[in-house]
Design an enzyme around this catalytic site. Structure first.
Site, mmCIF file in Angstrom:
data_model
loop_
_atom_site.group_PDB
_atom_site.id
_atom_site.type_symbol
_atom_site.label_atom_id
_atom_site.label_comp_id
_atom_site.label_asym_id
_atom_site.label_seq_id
_atom_site.Cartn_x
_atom_site.Cartn_y
_atom_site.Cartn_z
ATOM 1 N N GLY A 180 2.793 5.615 -3.196
ATOM 2 C CA GLY A 180 3.815 6.616 -3.762
ATOM 3 C C GLY A 180 4.073 6.623 -5.059
ATOM 4 C CB ALA B 204 -0.919 -0.067 1.145
ATOM 5 C CG ASP B 205 3.599 2.597 3.059
ATOM 6 O OD1 ASP B 205 2.839 3.456 3.336
ATOM 7 O OD2 ASP B 205 4.446 1.930 4.086
ATOM 8 C CG LEU B 206 6.186 -0.134 -1.670
ATOM 9 C CD1 LEU B 206 6.732 -1.459 -2.157
ATOM 10 C CD2 LEU B 206 7.547 0.635 -1.742
#
Length: 396
Positions: A175, A170-172
């Site tokens: 971004g 989810a972070d990646l």
């Protein structure tokens, strides 16, 4: 001293990077790796603050996220620091932040405030759950988004219970989507001459990444379940035992199924009623997978990989991370690139796409905190006396 450029592609753009932890730095890394003049703006060091959320500065995680950037310190909570930041915004193309939505409003760096300073600036914001709505001010974290975004319900073995994936997906993806949004906004600005606010969140990114699994619910009202190493719908696609480990085989469609049966030396499968169609193979996956395992376990992984690929059936080994980087195709693609920091050679993953005229490369190691403060401020027109005044006011 000229600033090293990772690429010519985005070299005309200046990016002010206020991000922390992972989603924001992942976004800005894309811009830095393609040559943007990225300035990482950090709070001055606080000896009593302890280790930051992003882990140790000298660790592989920080190094990986912050190459090809320069660093300066600036205290946005100090009036002098905020004024200096807005002065920099006048000359910047993009500002990227991943504070909670209420934080940037309190600091006075929300889009309305920055738009008044520079109507052409693009503000990109990543949050946990969106800039508005009932969860807007909740703190966001990758694993929370994996759970709320449905991913953990379809990851793992059937009946195992919720399982997170092995990377902060989810972070990646938040971004990466944010960097894509910035590039779209920069393209649009060429005709409108105006900036805009680009927003995304961990939750939105995770839901979008459900892809066909989400479509199964939205279009067919079908709730996907855990399928383990099997493909949810295309069988046989999964992990199979060999004499020395495991391999992945992907068999989808009638033609590849025929090739697969021939390469497996199991032509009798083609005449079996329970395997006649893709739907029947999926329905009878346990029995089919067991029969395949009985055959694949008699040869080595390398033998099967060669045999299946020669027959036009997608097949590959299952690597540990060290084996990934030792693979001849990975070496040929140049995925591991080198850069030096303080005489030490660092290896990091380069960009996964290539541009023929303006390629990306690692040209600068991750910076020390505030390593370039004075040089950057001078580039933005600050005189020596003004820099000294900022330092005296504890704004640097």
């Amino acid at each position: 001293m000229p600033v090293p450029k990772a690429s010519k592609a985005l070299a005309r753009f200046t990016v002010l990077d206020l991000t922390r932890v992972r989603a924001g730095p992942t976004c800005v890394r894309q811009l830095a790796d393609w040559g943007a003049n990225v300035i990482k703006i950090e709070m001055p060091p606080d000896p009593g603050a302890g280790e930051g959320l992003g882990g140790p500065r000298e660790g592989p995680d920080f190094y990986n996220l912050h190459r090809n950037k320069r660093s300066m310190t600036l205290n946005l909570k100090a009036p002098e620091g905020l004024a200096a930041f807005k002065r920099m915004v006048k000359k910047a193309d993009v500002v990227v932040e991943n504070f909670r939505p209420d934080v940037k409003r309190r600091l006075g760096i929300d889009y309305k405030a920055l738009q008044k300073v520079n109507p052409k600036v693009i503000l990109a914001s990543i949050s946990g759950f969106g800039q508005t709505g009932p969860y807007a001010n909740r703190p966001g974290f990758d694993q929370i988004a994996q759970g709320m975004g449905g991913l953990m319900s379809i990851t793992g073995l059937p009946g195992q219970g919720p399982v997170r994936v092995g990377i902060p997906i989810a972070d990646l993806t938040a971004g990466l989507f944010c960097s894509l949004g910035i590039l779209v906004a920069l393209l649009e600005r060429e005709s409108s001459k105006k900036g805009q606010h680009v927003t995304t969140s961990l939750l939105q990114a995770q839901i979008f990444m459900l892809d066909f699994q989400g479509a199964r619910w939205l279009i067919n009202n079908e709730v996907p379940k855990q399928a383990g190493n099997d493909h949810p719908t295309s069988i046989p696609t999964g992990v199979f035992k060999t004499t020395d480990g495991h391999i992945n085989i992907a068999t989808t469609g009638a033609k590849i199924w025929e090739r697969f049966c021939t390469a497996l030396e199991a032509p009798e499968f083609l005449g079996r009623e329970e395997y006649k169609s893709g739907a029947l193979r999926s329905q009878n996956r346990k029995a089919l997978n067991a029969e395949i395992d009985e055959r694949t376990v008699k040869r080595s992984s390398a033998d099967w990989v060669e045999r299946f690929n020669a027959a036009g059936v997608p097949c590959g080994p299952i690597y540990s991370i060290d084996q990934v980087y030792a693979d001849p195709q990975v070496e040929h693609l140049g995925m591991a690139q080198k850069v030096k920091k303080k005489g030490k050679e660092l290896r990091m993953a380069g960009q996964p796409m290539a541009l023929s005229r303006t390629p990306s490369k690692l040209v600068a190691p991750p910076p020390d905190m505030g390593e370039h403060t004075d040089a950057i401020l001078k580039e933005f027109g600050f005189k020596t006396a003004e820099i000294a005044a900022l330092r005296k006011a504890n704004a640097l």
